[in-house]
Design a protein around this motif. Structure first.
Motif, PDB file in Angstrom:
ATOM      1  N   ILE A  96     -39.948  26.306 -26.984  1.00 47.84           N
ATOM      2  CA  ILE A  96     -38.932  25.444 -24.976  1.00 47.84           C
ATOM      3  C   ILE A  96     -38.742  24.004 -25.634  1.00 47.84           C
ATOM      4  CG2 ILE A  96     -40.317  24.901 -23.050  1.00 47.84           C
ATOM      5  CD1 ILE A  96     -42.736  27.270 -23.865  1.00 47.84           C
ATOM      6  N   ARG A  97     -37.983  23.442 -24.701  1.00 41.26           N
ATOM      7  CA  ARG A  97     -37.893  22.126 -24.674  1.00 41.26           C
ATOM      8  C   ARG A  97     -38.029  21.855 -23.551  1.00 41.26           C
ATOM      9  NH1 ARG A  97     -33.782  21.544 -28.248  1.00 41.26           N
ATOM     10  NH2 ARG A  97     -33.157  19.198 -27.491  1.00 41.26           N
ATOM     11  N   LEU A  98     -38.941  20.336 -23.681  1.00 40.73           N
ATOM     12  CA  LEU A  98     -39.346  19.555 -22.642  1.00 40.73           C
ATOM     13  C   LEU A  98     -38.533  19.196 -21.960  1.00 40.73           C
ATOM     14  CD1 LEU A  98     -41.915  18.253 -24.614  1.00 40.73           C
ATOM     15  CD2 LEU A  98     -42.480  20.110 -22.815  1.00 40.73           C
ATOM     16  N   SER A  99     -37.185  18.319 -21.964  1.00 44.13           N
ATOM     17  CA  SER A  99     -36.332  17.645 -21.787  1.00 44.13           C
ATOM     18  C   SER A  99     -36.136  18.765 -19.803  1.00 44.13           C
ATOM     19  CB  SER A  99     -34.997  17.558 -21.895  1.00 44.13           C
ATOM     20  OG  SER A  99     -34.448  19.000 -22.494  1.00 44.13           O
ATOM     21  N   GLN A 100     -35.219  20.099 -20.338  1.00 43.79           N
ATOM     22  CA  GLN A 100     -35.236  20.497 -18.954  1.00 43.79           C
ATOM     23  C   GLN A 100     -36.085  20.761 -17.893  1.00 43.79           C
ATOM     24  OE1 GLN A 100     -35.450  25.124 -19.776  1.00 43.79           O
ATOM     25  NE2 GLN A 100     -36.195  24.628 -21.274  1.00 43.79           N
ATOM     26  N   PHE A 101     -37.820  20.349 -18.104  1.00 43.81           N
ATOM     27  CA  PHE A 101     -39.015  20.579 -17.450  1.00 43.81           C
ATOM     28  C   PHE A 101     -39.027  19.295 -16.679  1.00 43.81           C
ATOM     29  CE2 PHE A 101     -39.457  24.186 -20.118  1.00 43.81           C
ATOM     30  CZ  PHE A 101     -39.513  25.442 -18.424  1.00 43.81           C
ATOM     31  N   SER A 102     -38.644  17.891 -17.829  1.00 44.89           N
ATOM     32  CA  SER A 102     -39.197  16.977 -16.857  1.00 44.89           C
ATOM     33  C   SER A 102     -38.463  15.970 -16.155  1.00 44.89           C
ATOM     34  CB  SER A 102     -38.403  15.828 -18.064  1.00 44.89           C
ATOM     35  OG  SER A 102     -39.001  14.450 -17.958  1.00 44.89           O
ATOM     36  N   SER A 103     -39.101  16.180 -14.917  1.00 39.39           N
ATOM     37  CA  SER A 103     -38.871  15.663 -13.350  1.00 39.39           C
ATOM     38  C   SER A 103     -38.750  13.770 -13.675  1.00 39.39           C
ATOM     39  CB  SER A 103     -40.094  15.757 -12.816  1.00 39.39           C
ATOM     40  OG  SER A 103     -41.163  14.821 -12.641  1.00 39.39           O
ATOM     41  N   SER A 104     -37.380  13.188 -12.809  1.00 41.49           N
ATOM     42  CA  SER A 104     -37.354  12.335 -12.021  1.00 41.49           C
ATOM     43  C   SER A 104     -38.691  11.309 -11.623  1.00 41.49           C
ATOM     44  CB  SER A 104     -36.538  11.723 -11.673  1.00 41.49           C
ATOM     45  OG  SER A 104     -36.030  12.312 -10.601  1.00 41.49           O
ATOM     46  N   LEU A 105     -40.023  12.027 -11.036  1.00 38.37           N
ATOM     47  CA  LEU A 105     -41.086  11.482 -10.539  1.00 38.37           C
ATOM     48  C   LEU A 105     -41.947  10.530 -11.701  1.00 38.37           C
ATOM     49  CD1 LEU A 105     -42.339  11.362  -7.971  1.00 38.37           C
ATOM     50  CD2 LEU A 105     -43.500  13.407  -9.203  1.00 38.37           C
ATOM     51  N   ALA A 106     -41.868   9.137 -10.782  1.00 37.13           N
ATOM     52  CA  ALA A 106     -42.161   8.219 -11.491  1.00 37.13           C
ATOM     53  C   ALA A 106     -44.181   8.476 -11.521  1.00 37.13           C
ATOM     54  CB  ALA A 106     -41.358   6.892 -11.060  1.00 37.13           C
TER      55      ALA A 106
END
Length: 677
Positions: free
Chosen positions: A584-594
């Motif tokens: 699993i690559r986390l970057s594909q799920f990382s949101s832009s929600l700060a």
């Protein structure tokens, strides 16, 4: 003040607030008390009255005249000097400053080449001028500020007691008559909190005064002024903050200033809360800078600095400077670049400063907890909790300051409960920023895991509370969850990591019943089915196998240790999930929600570590060599699981005693620095 949710008991006896200080009695004016009722008696220099037995001394004209009978120079009486001062001040207001300038010169520092007879006579008569100016304080407005500055800057502490009394009396009259000078007067006195020079007590023609007497005179003056003008304590509080030593100032200046602050609150209890908060705030700043500096150094150099300080702990204050240079040479003997040597020296001095300040604070707080069930202990612990919530918790890189809470919270079971309850409340409050909730979860886990006096029932209760909260968060988010995302579900991952960390250290306390004595048979746990506290396994299973997939986000060293221990104890087998997570690559799920997180994902791009939780546990091993003695008995050292990595344990028994190889693996990654325990 933080409202506390107790972990075990539902309520705790509330401590009654201290009554209104006697030093702040109401007056007719509501602000300024009469000069003759402020406690400046004939014996005020030798033995200041205690708050419970305050002497009331009145000033009478005939007494003042009697004091001056033997203080005449060339036949000049006190009335003559008073007349001169009055005429000079009135003339100055009319732009005729000749006599005014003569008075200013009286208070100018003595020069070695002073030979003018009239000037020598004037300086010898300085006490008469002080008394005369006291009676004319109403004329010393802003147009006379340069004269006031000259008077405040004169050498007064080392003179005879009669002069010091007259001078302090003048300060009170000036501050009472001219409110604009209150800050200047208080600032002059606080300037001496860094330490008084021995030369100040060795003035020509005056008996020698030692350092203790000089320091006492500063506090007598402050005590007199604050009794005379109770409202001045607010001004004093801001002055104490502005004049606190900067982080770059020496250890001696910090220690001396803090000691003077503690002495101050003995007679100004209304400033107690402000003073302790100020000390904690500045200590945290030093703590953070020290930690940043250590992380910038090579690991071996940082370890050598700490070792040198430990070897030097028995040195006396008189030899501190010489010892520091010699120790530094031993640490930096191989350094070829002068700038590196200077940086190492600065780091060493900051560590020593931090160590000394914390050791002093442990000593200061300790008497309050002599009886941890007393009102004094309850009030002081509330103070510490407020510092934790408002100062320590929001400071992510604080490394040692929080051990004040760690130590004193463990002096009694109800204080353990109170601190843990505070952390639970902070971690579960949805109205708080996510980063503070995550930090609170880290403090809770670290305290429960590392606190030697945290009882098993507290461990189980905390584990259950965190687990229930995780169920709530999971239920709210699992339906819409696309995959593991640190930014969106940071609090969930922080709480999960807290459970993993607690399990690794305190799994023995999560066993409900077992007839196995690990001391008799260290491999007895192998292949055995242990009885765990109800709900423990189910809660973790629901959490770990949820769509939020916390094992992919939590710190890899913590996850690896949990996987190894839980498998060995036949508690849970998560290795298949870990293998799946590798794809699993986390970057594909990382949101832009700060949403905030302990790990700032920043612009890490494809670097997986930037999308994982930082392993921050604030009660990881305490490194400061001198103050370490306060927490050694409070601390749970790492214990290897019986039968796990048995071959490695046999090869490295000494390492296991100091924390163990497994301990190093978990702790080094969780602190972000090296813990040489």
């Amino acid at each position: 003040m933080v409202s506390v949710v107790p972990i075990v008991r539902q309520s705790a006896s509330s401590a009654s607030k201290p009554s209104k200080p006697l030093l702040r009695r109401a007056t007719l004016s509501g602000t300024v008390r009469k000069v003759d009722d402020a406690g400046l008696g004939d014996d005020f220099l030798s033995a200041p009255p205690s708050p419970s037995k305050k002497a009331r001394v009145t000033f009478k004209d005939e007494v003042e005249e009697k004091v001056m009978e033997e203080y005449q120079v060339k036949g000049r009486s006190l009335d003559s000097v008073r007349g001169e001062v009055k005429r000079a001040l009135h003339a100055h207001l009319k732009d005729d400053s000749e006599g005014y300038d003569v008075i200013k010169e009286v208070f100018a520092p003595r020069r070695d080449d002073d030979e003018d007879e009239d000037e020598v006579d004037a300086k010898a008569d300085i006490k008469a001028y002080v008394i005369a100016l006291t009676s004319q304080a109403s004329l010393l407005n802003k147009n006379c500020s340069d004269l006031v500055k000259a008077i405040l800057g004169c050498e007064w502490m080392g003179r005879d007691e009669g002069f010091v009394k007259a001078y302090v009396h003048f300060l009170g009259s000036l501050a009472s008559a001219q409110g604009a000078y209150v800050g200047m007067v208080l600032g002059m006195l606080v300037n001496h909190f860094y330490g008084v020079k021995l030369s100040s007590g060795r003035l020509p023609g005056c008996p020698d005064v030692n350092r203790d007497q000089l320091a006492s005179r500063i506090h007598v003056a402050l005590k007199y002024l604050l009794r005379l003008i109770p409202s001045a304590s607010g001004t004093l509080s801001s002055i104490l903050s502005s004049k606190f030593p900067s982080p770059d100032d020496s250890k001696k200046e910090h220690i001396t200033y803090i000691e003077n602050l503690i002495r101050l609150i003995e007679f100004t209890p209304e400033l107690k809360s402000d003073v302790f908060a100020l000390i904690t705030d500045r200590l945290v700043k030093i703590d953070v800078q020290m930690q940043v500096d250590l992380e910038d150094l090579d690991d071996e150099v940082a370890a050598a600095i700490v070792q040198a300080l430990a070897l030097n702990r028995a040195s006396t204050e008189e030899n501190d400077a010489d010892d520091s240079d010699s120790d530094l040479d031993s640490v930096t003997s191989d350094e070829e670049i002068q700038t590196d040597a200077a940086r190492i020296k600065e780091v060493r001095e900051n560590i020593e400063k931090m160590d000394s300040i914390l050791d002093l604070l442990f000593n200061i707080y300790n008497p309050y907890f002599a009886d941890p069930h007393s009102i004094e202990a309850a009030n002081m612990f509330e103070t510490l909790l407020n510092h934790f919530v408002n100062i320590i918790l929001p400071t992510y890189r604080s490394r040692h300051t929080q051990f004040l809470l760690f130590h004193f919270a463990q002096t009694a079971e109800h204080l353990v409960d109170q601190f843990a309850g505070t952390c639970v409340q902070l971690a579960f409050q949805t109205s708080r920023p996510a980063v503070l909730r995550q930090s609170a979860a880290a403090y809770l886990a670290s305290f429960v895991a590392r606190g030697a006096h945290v009882q098993p029932n507290v461990v189980r209760t905390v584990f259950e509370l965190i687990g229930n909260n995780l169920d709530v968060i999971r239920a709210e988010n699992e339906v819409t969850c696309r995959g593991p995302d640190l930014r969106r579900y940071g609090t969930f991952y922080a709480m999960t990591q807290a459970l993993l960390y607690i399990f690794c250290f305190r799994w023995r306390d999560l066993i409900e019943a077992s007839d196995i004595d690990e001391d008799e048979d260290p491999v007895a746990f192998i292949g055995q089915d242990l009885t765990w506290t109800p709900g423990i396994k189910e809660t973790l299973s629901r959490t770990i196998y949820s769509k939020l997939n916390p094992l992919k986000i939590c710190s890899p060293p913590i996850v690896a240790e949990f996987a190894k221990i839980s498998h060995h104890l036949r508690f849970m087998y998560v290795y298949p999930l870990l293998e799946t997570n590798k794809r699993i690559r986390l970057s594909q799920f990382s949101s832009s929600l700060a949403n905030g997180a302990l790990r700032d994902t920043g612009n890490g791009g494809n670097n997986e570590s930037w999308h994982q939780l930082d392993a921050y546990f604030p009660f990881d091993p305490y490194q400061l060599p001198v103050s370490k003695r306060w927490v050694e008995d409070d601390y749970v050292q790492w214990k290897s699981v019986p039968g796990l990595n048995q071959d490695e344990d046999e090869d490295d028994e000494s390492g296991e005693e100091e924390g163990g190889e497994d301990d190093v693996e978990v702790e080094e990654d969780s602190t972000g620095d090296d813990d040489d325990e």
